[in-house]
Design a protein around this motif. Structure first.
Motif, PDB file in Angstrom:
ATOM      1  N   TYR A  47       0.808  -1.212   0.000  1.00 35.75           N
ATOM      2  CA  TYR A  47       0.000   0.000   0.000  1.00 35.75           C
ATOM      3  C   TYR A  47       0.845   1.267   0.000  1.00 35.75           C
TER       4      TYR A  47
ATOM      5  N   ARG B 153      -7.679  -0.413  -3.750  1.00 35.24           N
ATOM      6  CA  ARG B 153      -7.165   0.444  -4.828  1.00 35.24           C
ATOM      7  C   ARG B 153      -8.314   1.108  -5.586  1.00 35.24           C
TER       8      ARG B 153
ATOM      9  N   ARG C 134      -9.492   3.918  -3.432  1.00 31.29           N
ATOM     10  CA  ARG C 134      -8.505   5.000  -3.515  1.00 31.29           C
ATOM     11  C   ARG C 134      -8.702   5.818  -4.790  1.00 31.29           C
TER      12      ARG C 134
END
Length: 73
Positions: free
Chosen positions: A9, A67, A70
């Motif tokens: 990450y 992800r 994000r």
């Protein structure tokens, strides 16, 4: 830093998620915070209990979902 998440990450050497893992046989849990591309701080929790398949595959799926969060928030 140390830990099991530091290689998963991060981007350009900077972390974008801070979390704690919990793993037992067929149980993989992850709870923490992530910083979205837009700058929002988001809390998350994954409880993968009695998962079928390998822990590696489950970890990869959790990372895929995080992800997406994000990128999209």
């Amino acid at each position: 830093g140390q830990g099991t998440l530091r290689k998963r990450y991060t981007e350009a050497g900077q972390p974008w998620a801070w979390a704690k893992t919990g793993t037992l046989t067929n149980n993989l849990n992850l709870c923490g915070y992530l910083r979205t591309r837009s700058g929002r701080l988001v809390a998350f929790t994954f409880f993968n209990n009695n998962h079928i398949g390998t822990s590696y595959a489950t970890r990869n799926e959790v990372e895929r979902v995080l992800r997406q969060v994000r990128e999209r928030l």
